[in-house]
Write a protein that holds these residues in place. Structure first.
Motif, PDB file in Angstrom:
ATOM      1  N   GLU A  38       0.861  -1.184   0.000  1.00  0.00           N
ATOM      2  CA  GLU A  38       0.000   0.000   0.000  1.00  0.00           C
ATOM      3  C   GLU A  38       0.898   1.235   0.000  1.00  0.00           C
ATOM      4  O   GLU A  38       1.765   1.382   0.860  1.00  0.00           O
ATOM      5  CB  GLU A  38      -0.902   0.018   1.239  1.00  0.00           C
ATOM      6  CG  GLU A  38      -1.954   1.087   1.237  1.00  0.00           C
ATOM      7  CD  GLU A  38      -3.124   0.746   0.329  1.00  0.00           C
ATOM      8  OE1 GLU A  38      -3.684   1.672  -0.268  1.00  0.00           O
ATOM      9  OE2 GLU A  38      -3.453  -0.454   0.216  1.00  0.00           O
ATOM     10  N   ALA A  39       0.710   2.120  -0.966  1.00  0.00           N
ATOM     11  CA  ALA A  39       1.473   3.362  -1.012  1.00  0.00           C
ATOM     12  C   ALA A  39       0.776   4.420  -0.167  1.00  0.00           C
ATOM     13  O   ALA A  39      -0.454   4.455  -0.075  1.00  0.00           O
ATOM     14  CB  ALA A  39       1.609   3.851  -2.447  1.00  0.00           C
ATOM     15  N   VAL A  40       1.577   5.281   0.444  1.00  0.00           N
ATOM     16  CA  VAL A  40       1.013   6.350   1.266  1.00  0.00           C
ATOM     17  C   VAL A  40       1.874   7.589   1.085  1.00  0.00           C
ATOM     18  O   VAL A  40       3.100   7.515   1.050  1.00  0.00           O
ATOM     19  CB  VAL A  40       0.946   5.926   2.755  1.00  0.00           C
ATOM     20  CG1 VAL A  40       2.307   5.542   3.292  1.00  0.00           C
ATOM     21  CG2 VAL A  40       0.324   7.019   3.602  1.00  0.00           C
ATOM     22  N   ARG A  41       1.218   8.742   0.937  1.00  0.00           N
ATOM     23  CA  ARG A  41       1.907  10.033   0.847  1.00  0.00           C
ATOM     24  C   ARG A  41       1.699  10.771   2.160  1.00  0.00           C
ATOM     25  O   ARG A  41       0.569  10.895   2.631  1.00  0.00           O
ATOM     26  CB  ARG A  41       1.376  10.854  -0.330  1.00  0.00           C
ATOM     27  CG  ARG A  41       1.678  10.242  -1.683  1.00  0.00           C
ATOM     28  CD  ARG A  41       1.200  11.130  -2.831  1.00  0.00           C
ATOM     29  NE  ARG A  41       1.427  10.484  -4.102  1.00  0.00           N
ATOM     30  CZ  ARG A  41       2.563  10.531  -4.789  1.00  0.00           C
ATOM     31  NH1 ARG A  41       3.574  11.239  -4.296  1.00  0.00           N
ATOM     32  NH2 ARG A  41       2.695   9.919  -5.941  1.00  0.00           N
ATOM     33  N   LEU A  42       2.793  11.289   2.714  1.00  0.00           N
ATOM     34  CA  LEU A  42       2.731  11.934   4.016  1.00  0.00           C
ATOM     35  C   LEU A  42       3.458  13.277   3.985  1.00  0.00           C
ATOM     36  O   LEU A  42       4.519  13.420   3.362  1.00  0.00           O
ATOM     37  CB  LEU A  42       3.373  11.047   5.086  1.00  0.00           C
ATOM     38  CG  LEU A  42       2.724   9.678   5.332  1.00  0.00           C
ATOM     39  CD1 LEU A  42       3.572   8.870   6.299  1.00  0.00           C
ATOM     40  CD2 LEU A  42       1.307   9.838   5.857  1.00  0.00           C
ATOM     41  N   ALA A  43       2.874  14.242   4.672  1.00  0.00           N
ATOM     42  CA  ALA A  43       3.526  15.525   4.871  1.00  0.00           C
ATOM     43  C   ALA A  43       4.601  15.380   5.947  1.00  0.00           C
ATOM     44  O   ALA A  43       4.598  14.413   6.723  1.00  0.00           O
ATOM     45  CB  ALA A  43       2.491  16.575   5.278  1.00  0.00           C
ATOM     46  N   PRO A  44       5.537  16.322   6.029  1.00  0.00           N
ATOM     47  CA  PRO A  44       6.555  16.247   7.085  1.00  0.00           C
ATOM     48  C   PRO A  44       5.920  16.152   8.468  1.00  0.00           C
ATOM     49  O   PRO A  44       5.010  16.911   8.812  1.00  0.00           O
ATOM     50  CB  PRO A  44       7.319  17.563   6.919  1.00  0.00           C
ATOM     51  CG  PRO A  44       7.121  17.937   5.491  1.00  0.00           C
ATOM     52  CD  PRO A  44       5.735  17.486   5.139  1.00  0.00           C
ATOM     53  N   GLY A  45       6.346  15.179   9.253  1.00  0.00           N
ATOM     54  CA  GLY A  45       5.825  14.988  10.595  1.00  0.00           C
ATOM     55  C   GLY A  45       4.511  14.250  10.684  1.00  0.00           C
ATOM     56  O   GLY A  45       4.064  13.888  11.778  1.00  0.00           O
TER      57      GLY A  45
END
Length: 767
Positions: A696-703
């Motif tokens: 599963e791919a996930v995009r995350l912002a810093p922190g």
């Protein structure tokens, strides 16, 4: 237009309100033996069916007239719109986007006029990474698609390719989707999604959904998919094309069949039988494979097409081509490709070499597909406009997603504001010709974007982007290296664009099936171009050594169709595989930090050709090293860095769902791929070290921290049992969640017990 005047009472097979079975049965009973045999033949090369006239239109050839006369019609025609060095078709001779539909309709009209029962022909086209036709959208090659780990994006791209194909008059798309890359020396590694059956299966499903849609009948913008190659072609000995496959039945079922099974369950209209043999029988003559497994066990009801001239090859064991055709038919082949053997099927039936029942079953499957495509109601092209800009956008999106950062020492990337002079060097730097991969039509002048052009356009104002060629792809000519070294020494950063190429030229010699027979100066990959070693050309290695010796920070970008072995001396290393015409833009965006590197390796990168195999999912044995070197790959399956960092928490099991908390611990937004591996602790057969079972791919912002939930149903834990049956045994299993196969080996495991459909965490580890 319909094939019969609606004012006249139609034959049942021409009645669109009748059931498919009724239509097929009615038409089949009206056909002669000669007409039946004609429906199973795909003898002609499509580019022999037409010629362009002085006024720019098309005319049909005597060859097409003779072929339709021979069988009172035409079952299928391969490659009517194919353009490449083998066919000899280029922009002057062949149909482009503006007139392909006119050509298809001209040929179809001729077929209908010479078919007593007005049976339309199927137009079969190569669509390995976009339609292989002039002006067709070229997508990144399959190995690049595998590096995206993004089935949803690929599904959208496949849908666009199908719409382009149908708008130009094509019906069946030949797409490589089933081969598993187990030996990178094989020239067709670029056509594989990777070395792992689960990753390939998810992408094969996406391909079928995107191209065909769902439902029994195909929409006018959907194409029937022919999945190739079935089965085990990626396991040929020594990485040599079409060689024998030393495959035990378990290896076949565990590694080489899951993608095919997934494609069949997704509704694939057809599969192509491969060239290789399985347990002594070539796939095109292997009844146990094509009928016993594919049809009887899996319930497949679609077409089986033989690969080009594969039926005639069976004469090596049958003695002649008539009996070769009979063997293939009885084994389960429905449609041949360029063979002579299938042209004698009527004779084979009359001589008792093949049964008319087998012939009727094959014809029925061909007719059924024609009805599903709506060709009896609308045999001519549905000319719906397809936006070329949408194709470019999808191709570029795939290219962005496939760029993989393998190492990045001292933060060499992304290129920082202090870098004011950039040297762009190497044989790939200023051209798009080698970004495309095999099975690609000639491109119009100016099409695509090179790495050099993209960097000059996207770099911050005031950045001085310089260029020197440096070296050719092949050979040991070092004449141009001093100029490249001087350019690098005068700059703040050197970007060295190296790799291989599958570009065919008019000077390439071909076998009768289109495989390259002799390697031309710059062709180092593709069908027929297998390598004994995995090093780049000697001049490329010399260029790399010389540029690194300047002590100018150096970034290497690899454009390639297989994992090459490159000295680990540069400050950063990127692989973009064959990223398509607009891959240069995607690469430049990653270099400049405008886009995060999102790709993950679909194959392991070996340390040398002497240390093969290198795939991660080998059997779990304790003797896995060499006395004189490390057997582990240089970069493992699933590996890929970002410009930020991520932390995976320990996995938790809730019912059938595995949850893991993923945190972006860096200063930039980014994408990571959560990879779920299984390690079996108690099994009825010897286990593999690791098996990818979900991702599963996930995009995350810093922190940002997010809980990623992955459902782990019983189907994801199936095992090929001792009798080669699919079972869900009661056993102890470890789940390891990590960012690569190598990291999974040391990840904290979640141990649970599987009992039928139930998953329970045991009190203690059973080992």
């Amino acid at each position: 237009m319909p094939l019969q005047d609606p004012a006249v009472a139609p034959h049942p097979y021409l009645d669109p309100a009748a059931t498919l079975d009724a239509r097929v049965t009615d038409l089949l009973r009206r056909m002669t033996l000669r007409e039946k045999a004609g429906q199973l033949n795909q003898r002609m090369y499509g580019w022999h069916a037409y010629r362009r006239t002085p006024d720019g239109s098309f005319r049909i050839t005597e060859a097409l007239r003779a072929e339709t006369e021979r069988f009172e019609g035409l079952g299928a025609l391969y490659g009517l719109m194919r353009a490449d060095a083998w066919s000899g078709i280029g922009h002057r001779e062949g149909p482009g986007s503006a007139d392909s539909a006119d050509l298809a309709d001209l040929v179809q009209r001729h077929v209908l006029e010479h078919s007593r029962l007005r049976i339309p022909a199927l137009f079969v086209e190569e669509v390995p990474h976009g339609h292989m036709a002039l002006d067709g959208t070229v997508l990144p090659a399959n190995l690049a698609v595998g590096a995206t780990w993004d089935p949803a994006l690929y599904e959208r791209a496949a849908a666009h390719a199908a719409a382009e194909l149908r708008a130009r008059g094509g019906h069946l798309a030949l797409v490589s989707a089933l081969d598993i890359a187990r030996d990178p020396r094989w020239g067709r590694t670029e056509e594989c999604f990777g070395e792992d059956p689960h990753l390939a299966a998810r992408l094969a499903e996406a391909l079928v959904r995107g191209m065909q849609g769902t439902g029994e009948f195909l929409a006018p913008d959907k194409a029937a998919v022919v999945l190739k190659h079935f089965a085990g072609q990626g396991a040929t000995v020594g990485g040599r094309n079409s060689a024998e496959s030393e495959l035990g039945p378990r290896e076949l079922h565990e590694i080489h069949l899951p993608a095919a099974h997934a494609g069949v369950r997704a509704g694939a209209a057809a599969v192509m039988a491969a060239y290789n043999e399985v347990d002594g029988l070539p796939c095109s003559g292997n009844r146990a494979l094509l009928t016993g497994l594919l049809r009887d066990r899996w319930g497949f009801e679609g077409l089986v097409m033989a690969d080009g001239l594969a039926v005639d090859r069976l004469a090596r064991i049958t003695g002649d081509k008539v009996s070769a055709g009979a063997l293939a038919l009885e084994a389960g082949v429905d449609l041949s490709l360029w063979d002579e053997g299938f042209t004698h099927l009527a004779e084979a039936v009359e001589r008792g070499l093949a049964s008319e029942a087998a012939l009727d079953a094959a014809v029925a499957r061909v007719l059924r597909l024609k009805f599903r495509l709506g060709l009896f109601e609308q045999p001519y092209t549905h000319r719906a406009p397809v936006a070329a800009d949408a194709g470019r956008e999808l191709s570029t999106d795939l290219a962005r997603a496939c760029v993989t950062l393998l190492h990045n020492r001292a933060g060499a990337l992304p290129i920082g504001p202090s870098v004011r002079r950039v040297a762009v060097l190497g044989p790939h730097a200023a051209t798009t010709a080698h970004q495309l991969g095999d099975y690609t039509a000639p491109q119009r002048p100016g099409a695509g974007v090179s790495v050099l052009d993209a960097l000059r356009r996207l770099a911050p104002p005031g950045t001085d982007v310089r260029h020197a060629w440096g070296a050719a792809l092949t050979g040991d000519d070092r004449t141009h290296i001093p100029e490249a070294v001087a350019t690098a020494a005068a700059c703040d950063l050197a970007v060295l664009v190296l790799g291989g190429s599958s570009a065919r030229t008019p000077g390439t010699e071909f076998d009768v099936n289109g495989a390259a027979r002799t390697v031309v100066s710059e062709m180092t990959c593709g069908e027929g171009v297998d390598l004994a070693g995995l090093r780049l050309g000697e001049a490329q290695h010399a260029l790399l050594d010389a540029v690194v010796a300047t002590r100018t920070p150096t970034v290497v970008v690899l454009i390639q169709g297989r994992p090459h072995v490159v000295p680990d001396t540069a400050d950063a290393l990127i692989t973009a595989w064959y990223p398509g015409p607009w891959g240069g833009e995607a690469i430049a965006e990653v270099l400049l930090g405008l886009t995060e590197p999102a790709g993950r390796l679909p194959v392991s990168v070996p340390r040398s050709a002497a240390r093969l195999p290198a795939y991660y999912n080998h059997k779990d044995t304790e003797y896995g090293s060499y006395a004189d070197g490390d057997a582990d790959p240089l970069y493992s399956f699933g590996h890929g860095l970002s410009y930020t960092s991520f932390h995976h928490g320990p996995p938790r099991l809730t019912g059938h769902t595995v949850e893991v908390d993923v945190t972006n611990t860096g200063a930039r937004p980014g994408r990571t791929v959560v990879q779920l591996y299984v390690r079996r602790l108690r099994t009825p057969v010897w286990p593999r070290a690791l098996e990818l079972r979900a991702f599963e791919a996930v995009r995350l912002a810093p922190g940002e921290c997010r809980t990623v939930a992955i459902r782990l149903g019983a189907d994801r834990l199936e095992l090929v049992g001792a009798g080669l049956e699919t079972v869900v045994p009661s056993q102890a299993v470890e789940i390891r969640v990590a960012a690569s196969a190598r990291e999974a080996l040391t990840a904290v495991p979640l141990v649970f017990r599987q009992s039928g459909q139930s998953l329970t965490a045991p009190a203690e580890t059973p080992l």
